[in-house]
Write a protein that holds these residues in place. Sequence first.
Motif, PDB file in Angstrom:
ATOM      1  N   PHE A 346       0.851  -1.192   0.000  1.00 35.92           N
ATOM      2  CA  PHE A 346       0.000   0.000   0.000  1.00 35.92           C
ATOM      3  C   PHE A 346       0.885   1.240   0.000  1.00 35.92           C
ATOM      4  N   ALA A 347       0.494   2.247  -0.798  1.00 40.73           N
ATOM      5  CA  ALA A 347       1.238   3.514  -0.804  1.00 40.73           C
ATOM      6  C   ALA A 347       0.283   4.686  -0.929  1.00 40.73           C
ATOM      7  N   ASN A 348       0.563   5.703  -0.171  1.00 41.91           N
ATOM      8  CA  ASN A 348      -0.183   6.961  -0.304  1.00 41.91           C
ATOM      9  C   ASN A 348       0.840   8.085  -0.332  1.00 41.91           C
ATOM     10  N   LYS A 368      14.945   3.818   1.895  1.00 44.84           N
ATOM     11  CA  LYS A 368      15.982   4.559   1.180  1.00 44.84           C
ATOM     12  C   LYS A 368      15.724   4.517  -0.329  1.00 44.84           C
ATOM     13  N   GLN A 369      15.389   3.311  -0.824  1.00 45.33           N
ATOM     14  CA  GLN A 369      15.101   3.166  -2.268  1.00 45.33           C
ATOM     15  C   GLN A 369      13.914   4.032  -2.677  1.00 45.33           C
ATOM     16  N   VAL A 370      12.857   3.987  -1.868  1.00 49.43           N
ATOM     17  CA  VAL A 370      11.650   4.761  -2.186  1.00 49.43           C
ATOM     18  C   VAL A 370      11.989   6.245  -2.194  1.00 49.43           C
ATOM     19  N   ALA A 371      12.733   6.697  -1.188  1.00 50.44           N
ATOM     20  CA  ALA A 371      13.091   8.118  -1.097  1.00 50.44           C
ATOM     21  C   ALA A 371      13.891   8.545  -2.327  1.00 50.44           C
ATOM     22  N   GLU A 372      14.796   7.686  -2.743  1.00 44.35           N
ATOM     23  CA  GLU A 372      15.619   8.015  -3.920  1.00 44.35           C
ATOM     24  C   GLU A 372      14.763   8.131  -5.176  1.00 44.35           C
ATOM     25  N   VAL A 373      13.879   7.163  -5.368  1.00 46.55           N
ATOM     26  CA  VAL A 373      13.048   7.163  -6.582  1.00 46.55           C
ATOM     27  C   VAL A 373      12.095   8.354  -6.583  1.00 46.55           C
ATOM     28  N   LEU A 374      11.552   8.682  -5.414  1.00 46.73           N
ATOM     29  CA  LEU A 374      10.616   9.807  -5.344  1.00 46.73           C
ATOM     30  C   LEU A 374      11.352  11.139  -5.280  1.00 46.73           C
ATOM     31  N   GLY A 375      12.669  11.100  -5.039  1.00 48.76           N
ATOM     32  CA  GLY A 375      13.448  12.331  -4.914  1.00 48.76           C
ATOM     33  C   GLY A 375      13.073  13.138  -3.685  1.00 48.76           C
ATOM     34  N   ARG A 376      12.848  12.426  -2.601  1.00 49.89           N
ATOM     35  CA  ARG A 376      12.442  13.097  -1.358  1.00 49.89           C
ATOM     36  C   ARG A 376      13.323  12.606  -0.222  1.00 49.89           C
ATOM     37  N   PRO A 377      13.407  13.388   0.847  1.00 53.68           N
ATOM     38  CA  PRO A 377      14.209  12.918   1.987  1.00 53.68           C
ATOM     39  C   PRO A 377      13.548  11.716   2.657  1.00 53.68           C
ATOM     40  N   GLU A 378      14.390  10.865   3.242  1.00 54.81           N
ATOM     41  CA  GLU A 378      13.861   9.674   3.919  1.00 54.81           C
ATOM     42  C   GLU A 378      12.906  10.041   5.054  1.00 54.81           C
ATOM     43  N   SER A 379      13.100  11.244   5.597  1.00 59.62           N
ATOM     44  CA  SER A 379      12.257  11.653   6.725  1.00 59.62           C
ATOM     45  C   SER A 379      10.797  11.837   6.308  1.00 59.62           C
ATOM     46  N   VAL A 402       8.679   0.131  -4.203  1.00 62.63           N
ATOM     47  CA  VAL A 402       8.997   1.296  -5.031  1.00 62.63           C
ATOM     48  C   VAL A 402       7.900   1.490  -6.078  1.00 62.63           C
ATOM     49  N   GLU A 403       7.481   0.387  -6.705  1.00 61.60           N
ATOM     50  CA  GLU A 403       6.423   0.485  -7.718  1.00 61.60           C
ATOM     51  C   GLU A 403       5.149   1.092  -7.129  1.00 61.60           C
ATOM     52  N   SER A 404       4.772   0.631  -5.946  1.00 56.59           N
ATOM     53  CA  SER A 404       3.531   1.142  -5.353  1.00 56.59           C
ATOM     54  C   SER A 404       3.639   2.647  -5.104  1.00 56.59           C
ATOM     55  N   ALA A 405       4.815   3.102  -4.682  1.00 59.50           N
ATOM     56  CA  ALA A 405       5.022   4.528  -4.429  1.00 59.50           C
ATOM     57  C   ALA A 405       4.981   5.319  -5.740  1.00 59.50           C
ATOM     58  N   GLN A 406       5.606   4.758  -6.777  1.00 60.32           N
ATOM     59  CA  GLN A 406       5.594   5.444  -8.081  1.00 60.32           C
ATOM     60  C   GLN A 406       4.172   5.586  -8.604  1.00 60.32           C
ATOM     61  N   ILE A 407       3.396   4.501  -8.486  1.00 63.09           N
ATOM     62  CA  ILE A 407       2.023   4.533  -9.008  1.00 63.09           C
ATOM     63  C   ILE A 407       1.184   5.537  -8.223  1.00 63.09           C
ATOM     64  N   SER A 408       1.324   5.506  -6.910  1.00 68.70           N
ATOM     65  CA  SER A 408       0.550   6.434  -6.084  1.00 68.70           C
ATOM     66  C   SER A 408       0.921   7.882  -6.398  1.00 68.70           C
ATOM     67  N   GLU A 409       2.203   8.124  -6.595  1.00 68.43           N
ATOM     68  CA  GLU A 409       2.643   9.493  -6.882  1.00 68.43           C
ATOM     69  C   GLU A 409       2.071   9.984  -8.211  1.00 68.43           C
ATOM     70  N   LEU A 410       2.164   9.111  -9.228  1.00 74.82           N
ATOM     71  CA  LEU A 410       1.703   9.507 -10.562  1.00 74.82           C
ATOM     72  C   LEU A 410       0.182   9.637 -10.625  1.00 74.82           C
ATOM     73  N   ALA A 411      -0.511   8.709  -9.975  1.00 78.33           N
ATOM     74  CA  ALA A 411      -1.975   8.700 -10.053  1.00 78.33           C
ATOM     75  C   ALA A 411      -2.598   9.616  -9.007  1.00 78.33           C
TER      76      ALA A 411
END
Lengths: 710, 152
Positions: A346-348, A368-379, A402-411
């Motif tokens: 799940f990602a929001n 860390k991977q999610v933060a890097e892909v989204l270009g945001r701080p880990e915090s 990472v995929e779930s975060a990418q999809i949530s961000e885009l959608a």
Amino acid sequence: MSIIATKHNRRSFLKVSTAAGGGIVLGFNWALTGCSPKDAAKIPAEWHKLNGFLKIASDGLITIMSPNPEVGQNIKTAIPMIVAEELDVDWNNVIVEQAPLNTDVFTRQVAGGSQSLRHGWTSLRTTGATARQMLVNAAAKKWNVDPASLTTSDGVISGNGNSISYGDIASEASRLEVPEEVALKDPKDFKIIGTSRGNVDIEEIIAGKPLFGLDTYEEGMQYAVALRPPAFGLKLKSFDDSESRKVNGVNDVIQFGNKIAVLANSTWAAIKGQKALKAEWEEDSKLESTAYHNEELIKLLNTKADEPRRKDGNVEAQFTRADKIVEKIYEAPFLPHCPLEPMNFFANVTAEKAELKGPIQTPERTRKQVAEVLGRPESEVFIDLTRMGGGFGRRLYGDFVVESAQISELAKTPVKLVFTREDDMTAGTYRPSSKYRFKAALKDGKMTAYQLVGAGTNIGNATREDNFPASAMEHYLVESHNMSSNITTGAWRAPITNFLAYAEQAFLDEVAEELGIDPVQFRLDLFEQAKSNPTGELKYDVDKSIGVIKLAAEKGNWGKAKDGVSQGFSSYYSHNTYVAEIAEVRMDGNTPKVTKVVCAIDCGIVVNPVSAINQVQGGIVDGIGHAMYGNFSFANGQPQMSNFDGFRLIRHGEHPPTIEVHFVKNTSDPTGLGEPSLPPSGGAVANAMYKATGVRLYKQPFVQGEINIG
Amino acid sequence: MAIFNLNVNGNQHQVDVDPDTPILWVLRDELRLLGTKYGCGIGQCGACTIHIDGNASRSCSMQVSQVADKKITTIEGLSEEINHPVQNAWRTHDVPQCGYCQAGQMMSASALLSINPSPTDAEIETAMRGNICRCATYVRIHEAVKTASQNL
């Protein structure tokens, strides 16, 4: 009893505070306890840290946070048992909570490598003991007596005619200084450790409560199913989503990188939407097939490595003067992990933060991977952990998170990404395909040289060069080759050894036969050699190795099989635990059946026997199942198996009906049990099958096609 | 989309879904009865096992249109107090590792015992063969079915 410091480098690893509503909260930071296991180099650095916390409420209830992800290894029960033991409380008053990823409070929130208990042992005990000592000190202060005059039992402090429960003194204790040293119990005084305690989640599991990632439901959430390249080496060229968008319940279709996600009101609508997508793919890199891997790996086995992994003596000279040379090649396919709960998360992702929740063995690395892909701080990235429906290594890799975060961000919507079983099996991070060539020189009734060459796809080091029979052989050479492949590979339960142990133990069985020596005696002789006159650096415990072999031989009546029963032996030093197994095979017509396995195992102190036996039995059946049936292949980059109709997992009735587990009784600190029983099982079965059928098995799976053995 | 009336665990529900929707996804996504698990979608793993008119059935492979008017029981409806003999036996033997398949295992076991209260080892193997346990807790599942059989 032993005394242990609660400070390291003058910093306390315990942090005390008052709980909301009264009581004491004790946080601890394992990273400061300075653990440095001998084989540190083999384990990723972040795995060396662990901590957690406990809370004692005014009503006497003890809450112990379990920071490590629960993947079926039952760590959520074992970790709190250790804390509760030293705290000296009634287990019935303990509540266990799964902690979210929180690197301010915890470290080493990892499930992997059978390492959680091994690394947590002293820290967890010290935390329990420190909390206990603080409660005792608070009671002593209240009664104006010497703390040493007080005793504790089941959460009550007594002495000098007084008694008080932990809950009643917890708030006062939270205002005291953390003691600099505390005493740990003598293992003979353990009341919880070493006793069987049921799974803390048993009621929820048997009631069908939503504990797993796939059960996540959040208001406003959409269900996402993604279409990924059907073969390794392909990339997305173009796609037509018009039919997909016509599916009832489909709300959106988005491309993310090389993939396409369908977002819908239900899982089924998203699956239908995925199936309705029309995509064109184009070649991006070589489309590899199993035949190609086989050819390349054999070439590598025939290539001299630049540097040996380990070289003792001179094997070549021994081969030249040998009476006989035994040389065999063992071959293993790729394997998918197939946890029964497919990948999901799940990602929001919003402007403020990214909130994620689901089943992941490595939340910290994944954040860390999610933060890097989204270009945001880990915090700004938060990960909550659910119970995992198995992992076996697959959930060490956070690609689906990472995929779930990418999809949530885009959608711009909360999503639960779900893999269908086909997605799970074909977009895997597989066990590498591997091959091994063993070569032994025999002279004057002895094995005089031992050589191993290993090669695998993206395997890194294909060998475990310091494992037995290293140090037992004066002339010993191990080489490893890596073959680069665009097929994603990774750790699979008991990485490397899940196949290497079988190959080695089957080979040693064959060498023993050539020498006319009983296979158990053959191993014992080699271990005695390693003990009395080790060659090179000895990196395993010979006495423990011999201990489990002798215990298995005794309990399994080695050499005294009943009529019609064939025995096979195998032993292995497995993820810091020593294991020996005897498999029994009976012929059922022309079909060999594994009817019994006897396992002797030395994992130090057994924290929770009921769970430990389950882990050992499960590992054995898992090992037998994949050795017998696990087959996975590629054609032009495309996985040839995509569900349980094509990829065969072991089923009820194919398992040995009897699996005896015998733990070596000792007071050594515990090691792990999630993996160790698996590696030796394939070898024990192969060796027993040879005795039953006269056929040596060199390739896994043993069963190909429709032949039904087992 | 179409309206279906379903009888699940003794309760009537009305859902508006495509007729081809597997009952598994109706249970999970529409009724939020999440104890029934998705494992393969093709009736191979048994994680989605429910009772339809008392028979163990793979809910991933049955469309909602096929089960309207039938009596559906899920793990949530196996007992009110989590005390079906099968659940008790699963607790006694501490069967689960990850636990994901166990609802399906218990539904298959309880369906078996309802028609055959004293199954032989071979009958247990046959009845439970459709339920994969990836953690391979088969030894305990087998013992637990036998214990449940003794405590019906």
